[in-house]
Design a protein around this motif. Structure first.
Motif, PDB file in Angstrom:
ATOM      1  N   ARG A 234     -22.398 -12.789  29.988  1.00  0.00           N
ATOM      2  CA  ARG A 234     -21.384 -12.433  29.002  1.00  0.00           C
ATOM      3  C   ARG A 234     -20.510 -11.318  29.577  1.00  0.00           C
ATOM      4  O   ARG A 234     -21.013 -10.271  29.997  1.00  0.00           O
ATOM      5  CB  ARG A 234     -22.025 -11.956  27.706  1.00  0.00           C
ATOM      6  CG  ARG A 234     -21.021 -11.762  26.559  1.00  0.00           C
ATOM      7  CD  ARG A 234     -21.618 -10.949  25.419  1.00  0.00           C
ATOM      8  NE  ARG A 234     -22.794 -11.576  24.861  1.00  0.00           N
ATOM      9  CZ  ARG A 234     -22.774 -12.454  23.863  1.00  0.00           C
ATOM     10  NH1 ARG A 234     -21.624 -12.821  23.322  1.00  0.00           N
ATOM     11  NH2 ARG A 234     -23.898 -12.962  23.400  1.00  0.00           N
ATOM     12  N   THR A 235     -19.206 -11.560  29.616  1.00  0.00           N
ATOM     13  CA  THR A 235     -18.273 -10.575  30.141  1.00  0.00           C
ATOM     14  C   THR A 235     -17.185 -10.299  29.110  1.00  0.00           C
ATOM     15  O   THR A 235     -16.907 -11.123  28.241  1.00  0.00           O
ATOM     16  CB  THR A 235     -17.606 -11.057  31.446  1.00  0.00           C
ATOM     17  OG1 THR A 235     -16.848 -12.245  31.168  1.00  0.00           O
ATOM     18  CG2 THR A 235     -18.629 -11.349  32.520  1.00  0.00           C
ATOM     19  N   VAL A 236     -16.604  -9.125  29.207  1.00  0.00           N
ATOM     20  CA  VAL A 236     -15.429  -8.775  28.417  1.00  0.00           C
ATOM     21  C   VAL A 236     -14.256  -8.695  29.387  1.00  0.00           C
ATOM     22  O   VAL A 236     -14.275  -7.885  30.312  1.00  0.00           O
ATOM     23  CB  VAL A 236     -15.616  -7.439  27.678  1.00  0.00           C
ATOM     24  CG1 VAL A 236     -14.349  -7.078  26.903  1.00  0.00           C
ATOM     25  CG2 VAL A 236     -16.795  -7.518  26.726  1.00  0.00           C
ATOM     26  N   GLU A 237     -13.267  -9.558  29.202  1.00  0.00           N
ATOM     27  CA  GLU A 237     -12.163  -9.645  30.149  1.00  0.00           C
ATOM     28  C   GLU A 237     -10.839  -9.454  29.420  1.00  0.00           C
ATOM     29  O   GLU A 237     -10.740  -9.640  28.205  1.00  0.00           O
ATOM     30  CB  GLU A 237     -12.189 -10.993  30.866  1.00  0.00           C
ATOM     31  CG  GLU A 237     -13.518 -11.262  31.563  1.00  0.00           C
ATOM     32  CD  GLU A 237     -13.502 -12.543  32.363  1.00  0.00           C
ATOM     33  OE1 GLU A 237     -12.414 -12.935  32.833  1.00  0.00           O
ATOM     34  OE2 GLU A 237     -14.569 -13.159  32.524  1.00  0.00           O
ATOM     35  N   THR A 238      -9.824  -9.098  30.178  1.00  0.00           N
ATOM     36  CA  THR A 238      -8.494  -8.929  29.609  1.00  0.00           C
ATOM     37  C   THR A 238      -7.670 -10.189  29.839  1.00  0.00           C
ATOM     38  O   THR A 238      -7.716 -10.790  30.912  1.00  0.00           O
ATOM     39  CB  THR A 238      -7.772  -7.725  30.239  1.00  0.00           C
ATOM     40  OG1 THR A 238      -7.707  -7.904  31.661  1.00  0.00           O
ATOM     41  CG2 THR A 238      -8.499  -6.428  29.924  1.00  0.00           C
ATOM     42  N   VAL A 239      -6.972 -10.597  28.794  1.00  0.00           N
ATOM     43  CA  VAL A 239      -6.045 -11.726  28.886  1.00  0.00           C
ATOM     44  C   VAL A 239      -4.688 -11.241  28.402  1.00  0.00           C
ATOM     45  O   VAL A 239      -4.593 -10.224  27.695  1.00  0.00           O
ATOM     46  CB  VAL A 239      -6.523 -12.926  28.036  1.00  0.00           C
ATOM     47  CG1 VAL A 239      -7.912 -13.366  28.465  1.00  0.00           C
ATOM     48  CG2 VAL A 239      -6.505 -12.597  26.549  1.00  0.00           C
ATOM     49  N   PRO A 240      -3.597 -11.912  28.769  1.00  0.00           N
ATOM     50  CA  PRO A 240      -2.275 -11.464  28.339  1.00  0.00           C
ATOM     51  C   PRO A 240      -2.149 -11.398  26.814  1.00  0.00           C
ATOM     52  O   PRO A 240      -2.557 -12.320  26.112  1.00  0.00           O
ATOM     53  CB  PRO A 240      -1.334 -12.517  28.936  1.00  0.00           C
ATOM     54  CG  PRO A 240      -2.078 -13.091  30.090  1.00  0.00           C
ATOM     55  CD  PRO A 240      -3.518 -13.076  29.680  1.00  0.00           C
ATOM     56  N   ARG A 241      -1.599 -10.319  26.341  1.00  0.00           N
ATOM     57  CA  ARG A 241      -1.366 -10.152  24.905  1.00  0.00           C
ATOM     58  C   ARG A 241      -0.488 -11.270  24.351  1.00  0.00           C
ATOM     59  O   ARG A 241      -0.604 -11.660  23.188  1.00  0.00           O
ATOM     60  CB  ARG A 241      -0.712  -8.782  24.676  1.00  0.00           C
ATOM     61  CG  ARG A 241      -0.420  -8.423  23.226  1.00  0.00           C
ATOM     62  CD  ARG A 241       0.373  -7.120  23.154  1.00  0.00           C
ATOM     63  NE  ARG A 241       0.806  -6.827  21.794  1.00  0.00           N
ATOM     64  CZ  ARG A 241       0.179  -6.010  20.959  1.00  0.00           C
ATOM     65  NH1 ARG A 241      -0.915  -5.404  21.357  1.00  0.00           N
ATOM     66  NH2 ARG A 241       0.647  -5.796  19.743  1.00  0.00           N
ATOM     67  N   SER A 242       0.365 -11.825  25.198  1.00  0.00           N
ATOM     68  CA  SER A 242       1.294 -12.871  24.759  1.00  0.00           C
ATOM     69  C   SER A 242       0.577 -14.154  24.344  1.00  0.00           C
ATOM     70  O   SER A 242       1.175 -15.012  23.693  1.00  0.00           O
ATOM     71  CB  SER A 242       2.283 -13.188  25.877  1.00  0.00           C
ATOM     72  OG  SER A 242       1.603 -13.623  27.045  1.00  0.00           O
ATOM     73  N   LEU A 243      -0.715 -14.325  24.715  1.00  0.00           N
ATOM     74  CA  LEU A 243      -1.451 -15.519  24.307  1.00  0.00           C
ATOM     75  C   LEU A 243      -1.755 -15.511  22.815  1.00  0.00           C
ATOM     76  O   LEU A 243      -2.002 -16.556  22.217  1.00  0.00           O
ATOM     77  CB  LEU A 243      -2.765 -15.636  25.092  1.00  0.00           C
ATOM     78  CG  LEU A 243      -2.659 -15.820  26.604  1.00  0.00           C
ATOM     79  CD1 LEU A 243      -4.040 -16.019  27.203  1.00  0.00           C
ATOM     80  CD2 LEU A 243      -1.753 -17.004  26.953  1.00  0.00           C
ATOM     81  N   ALA A 244      -1.773 -14.332  22.206  1.00  0.00           N
ATOM     82  CA  ALA A 244      -2.023 -14.212  20.774  1.00  0.00           C
ATOM     83  C   ALA A 244      -0.704 -14.198  20.019  1.00  0.00           C
ATOM     84  O   ALA A 244       0.372 -14.050  20.606  1.00  0.00           O
ATOM     85  CB  ALA A 244      -2.827 -12.948  20.477  1.00  0.00           C
ATOM     86  N   GLY A 245      -0.792 -14.352  18.726  1.00  0.00           N
ATOM     87  CA  GLY A 245       0.421 -14.339  17.919  1.00  0.00           C
ATOM     88  C   GLY A 245       0.099 -14.485  16.455  1.00  0.00           C
ATOM     89  O   GLY A 245      -1.060 -14.648  16.070  1.00  0.00           O
ATOM     90  N   PRO A 246       1.099 -14.476  15.592  1.00  0.00           N
ATOM     91  CA  PRO A 246       0.861 -14.627  14.152  1.00  0.00           C
ATOM     92  C   PRO A 246       0.170 -15.954  13.849  1.00  0.00           C
ATOM     93  O   PRO A 246       0.433 -16.969  14.498  1.00  0.00           O
ATOM     94  CB  PRO A 246       2.277 -14.594  13.552  1.00  0.00           C
ATOM     95  CG  PRO A 246       3.125 -13.949  14.594  1.00  0.00           C
ATOM     96  CD  PRO A 246       2.525 -14.320  15.913  1.00  0.00           C
ATOM     97  N   PRO A 247      -0.731 -15.965  12.857  1.00  0.00           N
ATOM     98  CA  PRO A 247      -1.420 -17.219  12.502  1.00  0.00           C
ATOM     99  C   PRO A 247      -0.459 -18.360  12.196  1.00  0.00           C
ATOM    100  O   PRO A 247      -0.763 -19.524  12.486  1.00  0.00           O
ATOM    101  CB  PRO A 247      -2.242 -16.826  11.267  1.00  0.00           C
ATOM    102  CG  PRO A 247      -2.458 -15.350  11.404  1.00  0.00           C
ATOM    103  CD  PRO A 247      -1.220 -14.818  12.062  1.00  0.00           C
ATOM    104  N   LYS A 248       0.699 -18.055  11.639  1.00  0.00           N
ATOM    105  CA  LYS A 248       1.623 -19.125  11.259  1.00  0.00           C
ATOM    106  C   LYS A 248       2.219 -19.852  12.465  1.00  0.00           C
ATOM    107  O   LYS A 248       2.755 -20.953  12.328  1.00  0.00           O
ATOM    108  CB  LYS A 248       2.747 -18.570  10.392  1.00  0.00           C
ATOM    109  CG  LYS A 248       3.646 -17.559  11.085  1.00  0.00           C
ATOM    110  CD  LYS A 248       4.712 -17.029  10.144  1.00  0.00           C
ATOM    111  CE  LYS A 248       5.626 -16.017  10.821  1.00  0.00           C
ATOM    112  NZ  LYS A 248       6.639 -15.476   9.878  1.00  0.00           N
TER     113      LYS A 248
END
Length: 264
Positions: A234-248
């Motif tokens: 199990r690792t904690v890694e960083t991914v680009p913030r741009s992959l997330a977004g508003p649920p809509k």
């Protein structure tokens, strides 16, 4: 090696860790290897007694935990209020004569994205089966129906890298007041890997912990199910913030991502 990407999301999921029927039907906090291989075998049309598990031995699975979900427990009864011959059957060929009571555990609102890596021939076979399954896939139990899109990508050169850089994240970005996320442009996400993460480079993720699980299927036979163990990292890694977004916008982002492969 090539791969495909599955998105496991739905109102409920349940990834049982015990093969025997017990009063408490638990769930692992993530999809098990046994459940995923069972899903692949069912899609290819193999029954429990027919499945040749050597066909899936070369699969490498990496799980990205978009949302871990919330654990729910359902008080479940079956076969109550009927004459004995209409109650639940026993292994000895009789009937129990009373209701069977179980407490079934589920993950609510969980989302996992799974990178499946294998030789090209195996990926071609699995992609075809999952696109037109013989038996419909489900998320651990038949009552747990997956959301769409389910099969995100059929053929990916490096599916694990896709998880880290391109697959939309089913999560809202941290609030603007989160200075670190805003300045670095990243979000931290949990990953579960079957191989130790690379070491020796400044950007290599360090294992948070190792987990020993007993979920590698040896037999799916109805009266002879058995499993052996494996180790997860199990690792904690960083991914680009741009992959997330508003649920809509999530569904549209997922559809756009899936369609890019079709138009490529």
């Amino acid at each position: 090696m090539s791969g495909l990407l599955l998105r496991l999301a739905g109102p409920l999921q349940s990834w049982g860790e015990r093969s025997a029927f017990t009063p408490v039907r638990d769930t692992a906090p993530f999809p098990t290897r046994s459940a995923l291989i069972g899903m692949f075998a069912a899609a290819e049309g193999y029954s429990r007694d027919q499945a040749d598990l050597d066909r899936y031995r070369d699969l490498r699975l990496t799980v990205r935990v978009d949302r871990p979900g919330v654990r729910l427990v359902d008080y479940h009864t079956a076969g109550g209020g009927f004459p004995k011959d209409r109650t639940a059957a026993t292994s000895g060929g009789s009937n129990k004569g009373a209701a069977v009571i179980t407490r079934r555990h589920y993950l609510s609102d969980a989302v996992f994205v799974v990178a499946v890596t294998a030789p090209q021939e195996t990926i071609d076979r699995l992609a075809a089966a999952l696109s037109h399954p013989h038996w419909a896939p489900y998320l651990g139990r038949r009552s747990c129906v997956p959301d769409e899109p389910f099969l995100l990508r059929h053929h990916v050169d490096n599916p694990e890298e896709e998880l880290r850089t391109r697959v939309p994240l089913s999560r809202t970005p941290p609030p603007a007041r989160d200075a670190h996320s805003r300045e670095t442009g990243t979000i931290t996400v949990d990953f579960l890997q079957e191989q130790p993460p690379p070491t020796g480079t400044p950007t290599a993720p360090a294992p948070v912990d190792t987990i020993d699980v007993n979920d590698v299927p040896v037999s799916f036979a109805q009266h002879g199910r058995s499993h052996t163990g494996r180790r997860l990292y199990r690792t904690v890694e960083t991914v680009p913030r741009s992959l997330a977004g508003p649920p809509k916008t999530l569904m549209q982002r997922l559809i756009d991502y899936a369609h890019r492969e079709e138009s490529a």
